[in-house]
Scaffold this active site. Structure first.
Site, short mmCIF file in Angstrom:
data_model
loop_
_atom_site.label_atom_id
_atom_site.label_comp_id
_atom_site.label_asym_id
_atom_site.label_seq_id
_atom_site.Cartn_x
_atom_site.Cartn_y
_atom_site.Cartn_z
CB SER A 51 19.61 3.73 24.82
OG SER A 51 19.52 4.20 26.68
CG HIS A 52 18.27 2.23 29.82
ND1 HIS A 52 18.75 0.68 30.04
CD2 HIS A 52 18.90 2.75 29.16
CE1 HIS A 52 20.17 1.43 30.27
NE2 HIS A 52 19.85 2.65 30.09
NE ARG A 109 31.17 -0.48 20.72
CZ ARG A 109 32.65 0.12 20.80
NH1 ARG A 109 32.92 0.91 21.28
NH2 ARG A 109 33.44 -0.79 19.99
CD GLU A 120 24.71 10.09 20.90
OE1 GLU A 120 24.81 11.14 19.64
OE2 GLU A 120 23.86 10.29 20.57
CG LEU A 123 17.10 20.30 40.46
CD1 LEU A 123 15.89 19.24 41.41
CD2 LEU A 123 18.23 19.84 40.88
CB SER A 139 15.93 13.26 37.92
OG SER A 139 15.93 14.34 38.88
#
Lengths: 335, 335
Positions: B44-45, B183, B185, B303, B305
């Site tokens: 999405s990015h 949103r 989703e 974790l 990330s």
């Protein structure tokens, strides 16, 4: 139930604390906090909490006459060494310097170290918002909570609190544990034999469990909000633990060594001054926050502090009511 | 699927941005961010985001050659006026001064104003942890989310991110929306006609709803973590809205006026310097954080990330894969 005026509640608390051996400064500071908790309907931070406070002192895990010491490690930092005392005096000792630094620099932080911390964070948020500051605070507690995907206690119930000053009104304040529920809630389910709702805890293998005894004795509690809450809880361990040179929740539990004392750890508080962020626009911008609050309430949602303020208004008129059995336990501690 | 090396992905992005009319500085900065998003598996990015970026510019809601301006409202505050440009240049313009102020004062904050913000916050957290700083950031977006107990869009998806530097390793970073889900989703559920899981949205009366169309068109999305997530989302509206003199999510939606552009708003970033908190104890204390991370991973938890870092390691070797249809859409934008 036994009904007490707020003055009577305060006097009872002060008598108990004095009899337990606390210094005059701690007697006043702790009595004020537990009376405020009872007044605001936060019974877990109310008069009941005196039982744990006295037990903690008797177990040797708190210093009855500690005198907090204030340091300035950097222009926008305050550090308070509580020297093993309860949190109230340490917070009060550092507050003026924290406020001064926030006003001078726009933002400032205060680390409280080596502290027995039982005070509700909303009390501190109210003190900072009364000075016109925006505030954020958090602390670890003792390890009860597993990270999402884990099975063993690692995080504390790790509260996070926030305060926003409102011109002419009570501040916007929230203060919540990052655990799904308070440990006491799970204890109550154990006693009554009721199954736990989903999301509260895991068994020793890390599987979801509705068995309160398994969760408390072999598994672990869970955070609120699944992996997001777990991430926030880890952040609190870090910024109110290693970042300020103080204990994580696992280390705090080791320090307790089974005494069931109130947790010993540090706390991080951040204060921001809207006047320095906004200059002459401050009043207009703070008015826009009021628009947000109106929009929240206008659609039937509650501001997070409303229940507490309603209880406060009622208690100021009617006093507080506590269970007779608690009242008897407290009378016995008065000596 | 179409496979691209990271260099090819970056070049494609840069070509599209150049063709759209962005200044050379924005071309480089935005291409770097979308390539990083694609590389790290945050689709999405990733490259897909270029469609929204070009649409935003064409709708007149972003300034293609904005030059950010840096101000010092107080000793520990930085303010960057993005002058209507995308976030990357504003962040980059203020970063050195934010780091310098954090090092000098122990803590510092940066407000970015009048900014078209599409960048993932984890990118910014990585930039700050690379400088040895602990960081926290948040921003409003556009109103899609109701407060707990409400029924109408008021909060944005309001992300919050945190970064902690790790000596010799990749930082501990989280970055999540305070909405229950993205949103997008819910859009996917509408298209496929699938009912929504509970906790994602409410209907126009504020009742829980599993109907994606009702939630999107008449009701509202919900926050993660019920009233606790709702409180955090309100905090983000306040500290990255009125506190920094910028728009709330409702105001940002009004500014958009139905253009479906990327949201225009501000952002608050707080940086803390462990060296100033801890002095010569810093290395030993940061090592204790590593013990916490080992304990998280040692019990099988992740974790926050790790998934991103795993995707990164893979993409650096293998490049990235995007859907052929997306690739064709991007090629068409390249001019």
């Amino acid at each position: 139930m036994t009904r007490l005026t707020l003055a009577e509640a305060h006097e009872l608390a002060a008598d108990i604390l004095r009899h337990a051996g606390f210094s005059a400064a701690f007697v006043q500071a702790i009595a004020a906090t537990v009376t405020a908790g009872e007044r605001d309907g936060c019974t877990s931070h109310g008069l009941w909490r005196l039982l744990g406070i006295v037990r903690t002192l008797k177990s040797g895990k708190a210093v009855a006459d500690a005198e907090p010491e204030v340091f300035e490690p950097a222009p926008a930092l305050v550090r308070v060494d509580a020297h093993g005392g309860f949190s109230q005096l340490a917070f009060a000792a550092g507050l003026p310097l924290l406020a001064e630094k926030a006003r001078r620099n726009g933002i400032a932080a205060m680390a409280i170290n080596r502290c027995v911390h039982f005070s509700a964070l909303w009390v501190e948020m109210e003190a900072l918002t009364e000075l016109g500051l925006v505030a954020l605070a958090c602390n670890p507690t003792q390890a009860y909570v597993a990270p999402t995907g884990g099975s063993r206690p690692l995080f504390g119930t790790n509260p996070i609190a926030f305060g926003w000053p409102r011109p002419g009104g009570q501040p916007f304040v929230f203060d919540f544990a990052t655990s799904a529920v308070a440990r006491g809630e799970i204890e109550l389910h154990r006693r009554s034999g009721k199954p736990l709702p989903s999301g509260w805890g895991v068994d020793r293998q890390g599987r979801p469990s509705d068995d309160a005894a398994e969760v408390l004795d072999h598994g672990a509690m869970l955070t609120f909000g699944e992996h997001k809450g777990s991430a926030l809880s880890a952040m609190i361990e870090l910024i109110a633990g290693p970042l300020i040179g103080d204990l994580t929740s696992v280390e705090s539990a080791a320090f307790d060594a089974g005494h069931n004392a109130l947790p010993y750890h540090g706390e991080l508080i951040i204060a921001l001054d809207p006047q320095r962020f906004l200059g002459e626009q401050a009043d207009a911008q703070l008015a826009r926050a009021e628009t947000l609050f109106e929009a929240i309430q206008g659609q039937g949602a509650r501001l997070p502090s409303q229940r507490r303020y309603a209880a406060r208004a009622k208690s100021l008129v009617e006093g507080v009511e506590i269970a007779d059995s608690l009242y008897q336990d407290l009378i016995a501690l008065r000596g």
